[in-house]
Design a protein around this motif. Structure first.
Motif, PDB file in Angstrom:
ATOM      1  N   VAL A   8      97.434   8.859  66.618  1.00 57.14           N
ATOM      2  CA  VAL A   8      97.269  10.093  65.851  1.00 57.14           C
ATOM      3  C   VAL A   8      95.772  10.281  65.641  1.00 57.14           C
ATOM      4  CG1 VAL A   8      97.827  11.351  63.740  1.00 57.14           C
ATOM      5  CG2 VAL A   8      99.500   9.744  64.710  1.00 57.14           C
ATOM      6  N   ILE A   9      95.246  11.389  66.179  1.00 57.28           N
ATOM      7  CA  ILE A   9      93.815  11.671  66.097  1.00 57.28           C
ATOM      8  C   ILE A   9      93.599  13.080  65.558  1.00 57.28           C
ATOM      9  CG2 ILE A   9      93.175  10.051  67.929  1.00 57.28           C
ATOM     10  CD1 ILE A   9      93.034  12.439  69.869  1.00 57.28           C
ATOM     11  N   GLY A  10      92.385  13.347  65.136  1.00 55.73           N
ATOM     12  CA  GLY A  10      92.038  14.673  64.641  1.00 55.73           C
ATOM     13  C   GLY A  10      90.949  14.579  63.593  1.00 55.73           C
ATOM     14  N   CYS A  11      90.491  15.706  63.163  1.00 50.99           N
ATOM     15  CA  CYS A  11      89.410  15.805  62.195  1.00 50.99           C
ATOM     16  C   CYS A  11      89.775  15.095  60.887  1.00 50.99           C
ATOM     17  CB  CYS A  11      89.123  17.287  61.930  1.00 50.99           C
ATOM     18  SG  CYS A  11      87.724  17.582  60.846  1.00 50.99           S
ATOM     19  N   PRO A  12      88.806  14.445  60.244  1.00 51.60           N
ATOM     20  CA  PRO A  12      89.067  13.909  58.906  1.00 51.60           C
ATOM     21  C   PRO A  12      89.569  15.027  57.991  1.00 51.60           C
ATOM     22  CG  PRO A  12      86.957  13.114  59.715  1.00 51.60           C
ATOM     23  CD  PRO A  12      87.431  14.168  60.697  1.00 51.60           C
ATOM     24  N   GLY A  13      90.530  14.687  57.150  1.00 57.87           N
ATOM     25  CA  GLY A  13      91.097  15.668  56.230  1.00 57.87           C
ATOM     26  C   GLY A  13      92.281  16.426  56.790  1.00 57.87           C
ATOM     27  N   ALA A  14      92.601  16.216  58.065  1.00 56.33           N
ATOM     28  CA  ALA A  14      93.720  16.928  58.686  1.00 56.33           C
ATOM     29  C   ALA A  14      95.068  16.419  58.184  1.00 56.33           C
ATOM     30  CB  ALA A  14      93.656  16.818  60.207  1.00 56.33           C
ATOM     31  N   GLY A  15      95.101  15.183  57.740  1.00 48.35           N
ATOM     32  CA  GLY A  15      96.363  14.610  57.285  1.00 48.35           C
ATOM     33  C   GLY A  15      96.924  13.569  58.235  1.00 48.35           C
ATOM     34  N   LYS A  16      96.060  12.951  59.029  1.00 51.05           N
ATOM     35  CA  LYS A  16      96.499  11.937  59.989  1.00 51.05           C
ATOM     36  C   LYS A  16      97.232  10.788  59.296  1.00 51.05           C
ATOM     37  CE  LYS A  16      92.346  11.155  61.491  1.00 51.05           C
ATOM     38  NZ  LYS A  16      91.643  12.133  60.652  1.00 51.05           N
ATOM     39  N   THR A  17      96.672  10.331  58.190  1.00 51.50           N
ATOM     40  CA  THR A  17      97.261   9.192  57.485  1.00 51.50           C
ATOM     41  C   THR A  17      98.607   9.554  56.881  1.00 51.50           C
ATOM     42  OG1 THR A  17      95.096   8.232  57.045  1.00 51.50           O
ATOM     43  CG2 THR A  17      96.896   7.564  55.585  1.00 51.50           C
ATOM     44  N   THR A  18      98.688  10.692  56.242  1.00 52.56           N
ATOM     45  CA  THR A  18      99.953  11.131  55.660  1.00 52.56           C
ATOM     46  C   THR A  18     101.012  11.276  56.747  1.00 52.56           C
ATOM     47  OG1 THR A  18      98.774  12.285  53.899  1.00 52.56           O
ATOM     48  CG2 THR A  18     101.054  12.961  54.304  1.00 52.56           C
ATOM     49  N   PHE A  19     100.657  11.925  57.832  1.00 51.23           N
ATOM     50  CA  PHE A  19     101.574  12.104  58.964  1.00 51.23           C
ATOM     51  C   PHE A  19     101.997  10.740  59.520  1.00 51.23           C
ATOM     52  CE2 PHE A  19     102.436  12.588  63.488  1.00 51.23           C
ATOM     53  CZ  PHE A  19     103.309  13.676  63.519  1.00 51.23           C
ATOM     54  N   SER A  20     101.031   9.865  59.769  1.00 54.95           N
ATOM     55  CA  SER A  20     101.314   8.546  60.352  1.00 54.95           C
ATOM     56  C   SER A  20     102.213   7.720  59.450  1.00 54.95           C
ATOM     57  CB  SER A  20     100.003   7.793  60.613  1.00 54.95           C
ATOM     58  OG  SER A  20      99.217   8.485  61.547  1.00 54.95           O
ATOM     59  N   CYS A  94      90.703  21.182  57.011  1.00 62.32           N
ATOM     60  CA  CYS A  94      90.294  19.774  56.931  1.00 62.32           C
ATOM     61  C   CYS A  94      89.389  19.518  55.726  1.00 62.32           C
ATOM     62  CB  CYS A  94      89.618  19.356  58.236  1.00 62.32           C
ATOM     63  SG  CYS A  94      90.783  19.378  59.629  1.00 62.32           S
ATOM     64  N   ILE A  95      88.481  20.418  55.443  1.00 52.98           N
ATOM     65  CA  ILE A  95      87.623  20.232  54.264  1.00 52.98           C
ATOM     66  C   ILE A  95      88.466  20.274  53.000  1.00 52.98           C
ATOM     67  CG2 ILE A  95      85.848  21.361  52.851  1.00 52.98           C
ATOM     68  CD1 ILE A  95      84.304  21.839  55.454  1.00 52.98           C
ATOM     69  N   LEU A  96      89.389  21.215  52.920  1.00 55.63           N
ATOM     70  CA  LEU A  96      90.264  21.277  51.743  1.00 55.63           C
ATOM     71  C   LEU A  96      91.113  20.010  51.628  1.00 55.63           C
ATOM     72  CD1 LEU A  96      91.374  25.026  51.823  1.00 55.63           C
ATOM     73  CD2 LEU A  96      89.768  23.934  50.230  1.00 55.63           C
ATOM     74  N   GLY A  97      91.590  19.505  52.750  1.00 51.01           N
ATOM     75  CA  GLY A  97      92.364  18.258  52.737  1.00 51.01           C
ATOM     76  C   GLY A  97      91.533  17.086  52.255  1.00 51.01           C
ATOM     77  N   ALA A  98      90.293  16.995  52.717  1.00 51.68           N
ATOM     78  CA  ALA A  98      89.409  15.901  52.297  1.00 51.68           C
ATOM     79  C   ALA A  98      89.057  16.020  50.815  1.00 51.68           C
ATOM     80  CB  ALA A  98      88.153  15.882  53.155  1.00 51.68           C
ATOM     81  N   ARG A 120      85.076   8.506  47.066  1.00 54.41           N
ATOM     82  CA  ARG A 120      83.879   9.120  46.494  1.00 54.41           C
ATOM     83  C   ARG A 120      83.639  10.463  47.149  1.00 54.41           C
ATOM     84  NH1 ARG A 120      79.940   4.983  49.843  1.00 54.41           N
ATOM     85  NH2 ARG A 120      80.498   5.853  51.845  1.00 54.41           N
ATOM     86  N   PHE A 121      82.845  11.277  46.496  1.00 53.00           N
ATOM     87  CA  PHE A 121      82.435  12.542  47.104  1.00 53.00           C
ATOM     88  C   PHE A 121      81.160  12.269  47.893  1.00 53.00           C
ATOM     89  CE2 PHE A 121      80.022  16.457  47.350  1.00 53.00           C
ATOM     90  CZ  PHE A 121      80.966  17.294  47.901  1.00 53.00           C
ATOM     91  N   ASP A 122      81.162  12.685  49.163  1.00 53.93           N
ATOM     92  CA  ASP A 122      80.032  12.424  50.045  1.00 53.93           C
ATOM     93  C   ASP A 122      79.720  13.714  50.808  1.00 53.93           C
ATOM     94  OD1 ASP A 122      78.336  11.649  52.137  1.00 53.93           O
ATOM     95  OD2 ASP A 122      79.407   9.781  52.503  1.00 53.93           O
ATOM     96  N   LEU A 123      78.621  14.350  50.431  1.00 51.27           N
ATOM     97  CA  LEU A 123      78.253  15.621  51.055  1.00 51.27           C
ATOM     98  C   LEU A 123      78.027  15.476  52.559  1.00 51.27           C
ATOM     99  CD1 LEU A 123      77.794  18.594  50.601  1.00 51.27           C
ATOM    100  CD2 LEU A 123      75.402  18.101  50.052  1.00 51.27           C
ATOM    101  N   ASP A 124      77.476  14.356  52.992  1.00 52.03           N
ATOM    102  CA  ASP A 124      77.284  14.137  54.430  1.00 52.03           C
ATOM    103  C   ASP A 124      78.624  14.093  55.166  1.00 52.03           C
ATOM    104  OD1 ASP A 124      74.503  14.117  54.338  1.00 52.03           O
ATOM    105  OD2 ASP A 124      74.397  11.951  54.031  1.00 52.03           O
ATOM    106  N   PHE A 125      79.641  13.532  54.517  1.00 54.77           N
ATOM    107  CA  PHE A 125      80.969  13.481  55.125  1.00 54.77           C
ATOM    108  C   PHE A 125      81.556  14.885  55.247  1.00 54.77           C
ATOM    109  CE2 PHE A 125      85.609  12.371  54.994  1.00 54.77           C
ATOM    110  CZ  PHE A 125      85.641  11.769  56.232  1.00 54.77           C
ATOM    111  N   ILE A 126      81.338  15.722  54.240  1.00 57.97           N
ATOM    112  CA  ILE A 126      81.807  17.116  54.297  1.00 57.97           C
ATOM    113  C   ILE A 126      81.109  17.845  55.449  1.00 57.97           C
ATOM    114  CG2 ILE A 126      81.931  19.320  53.051  1.00 57.97           C
ATOM    115  CD1 ILE A 126      83.849  17.111  52.001  1.00 57.97           C
TER     116      ILE A 126
END
Length: 175
Positions: A8-20, A94-98, A120-126
Motif C-alpha cells: 500500500v503506497i501513496g502520499c502521506p496523509g492519504a490513509g495508507k495505515t488506516t486502510f492497511s 492528504c494534508i487534511l488527513g495528516a 508533532r506538527f512539522d511544517l516541513d512535512f506539510i
C-alpha cells in the motif's frame, strides 16, 4: 492469482495505515508499517543497512500487507508483492488527513511508528505532502506500469478505497 502480499503506497496523509490495518484485520494478514522498521526513539532513523535487512526479512514472509512509501525500496517490495494499492489522492485530501492525525495523536506515539516518536506538527512535512504528487506520481505510474505479474489498483479517493477493500475481501472469501 494470489493476494497474500499487498503493498500500500501513496502520499502521506492519504490513509495508507488506516486502510492497511483494516484490510489486514479483515483478511487476517499481518501488517508491516515501514515507519516501524525505520524509526527508533525520538525520531532517530536506523541505518540504511539495518532498514534493508529488516525489510528483506518482512518481504520474504509468505503473507503480509506492507504500508508505506520509502521510494528506493519499491523495486524490492515489487519483487515479492502480489498486489499494489496506490492511493493517488489530492494534496488537499492528504494534508487534511495528516493534520487530522496530528490533532488526534499530538504528543503520543502511534503504533505504526517507531517507539517513542510522539506525533508533532512539522511544517516541513506539510510542505513535503504538498509537493509529493508532483515529485512522485509520474515515477510511481511508470514503475507500476511495468509490473505485468502484479495486480495494481489505483484509488483516487476514500470512497474508491472502501470499494476496493470490499472487492478484495469478497474475492478472498469467495475462492
Amino acid at each position: 492469482m494470489s493476494r497474500n502480499r499487498i503493498m500500500v503506497i501513496g502520499c502521506p496523509g492519504a490513509g495508507k495505515t488506516t486502510f492497511s490495518n483494516e484490510l489486514g484485520k479483515r483478511l487476517k494478514l499481518p501488517v508491516v508499517h515501514l515507519d516501524v522498521l525505520n524509526w527508533r526513539d525520538n525520531w532517530t532513523p536506523v541505518s540504511r543497512e539495518t532498514f534493508d535487512e529488516l525489510l528483506l526479512k518482512e518481504v520474504s514472509c509468505e503473507r503480509w500487507i506492507i504500508d508505506g512509501n520509502y521510494g528506493r525500496t519499491i523495486p524490492l517490495r515489487l519483487k515479492y508483492a502480489d498486489v499494489v494499492v496506490y492511493m493517488d489522492y489530492s494534496k488537499i485530501t492528504c494534508i487534511l488527513g495528516a493534520l487530522k492525525r496530528v490533532v488526534r495523536n499530538y504528543g503520543k506515539s502511534r503504533e505504526d511508528m517507531g517507539s517513542n516518536c510522539p506525533e508533532r506538527f512539522d511544517l516541513d512535512f506539510i510542505k513535503y505532502i504538498w509537493t509529493f504528487n508532483e515529485a512522485n506520481r509520474e515515477k510511481y505510474y511508470e514503475v507500476l506500469s511495468k509490473e505485468a505479474n502484479i495486480e495494481v489498483f489505483v484509488v483516487r479517493n476514500r470512497r474508491e478505497a472502501t470499494q476496493l477493500m470490499d472487492k478484495l475481501i469478497y474475492v478472498a472469501f469467495c475462492r
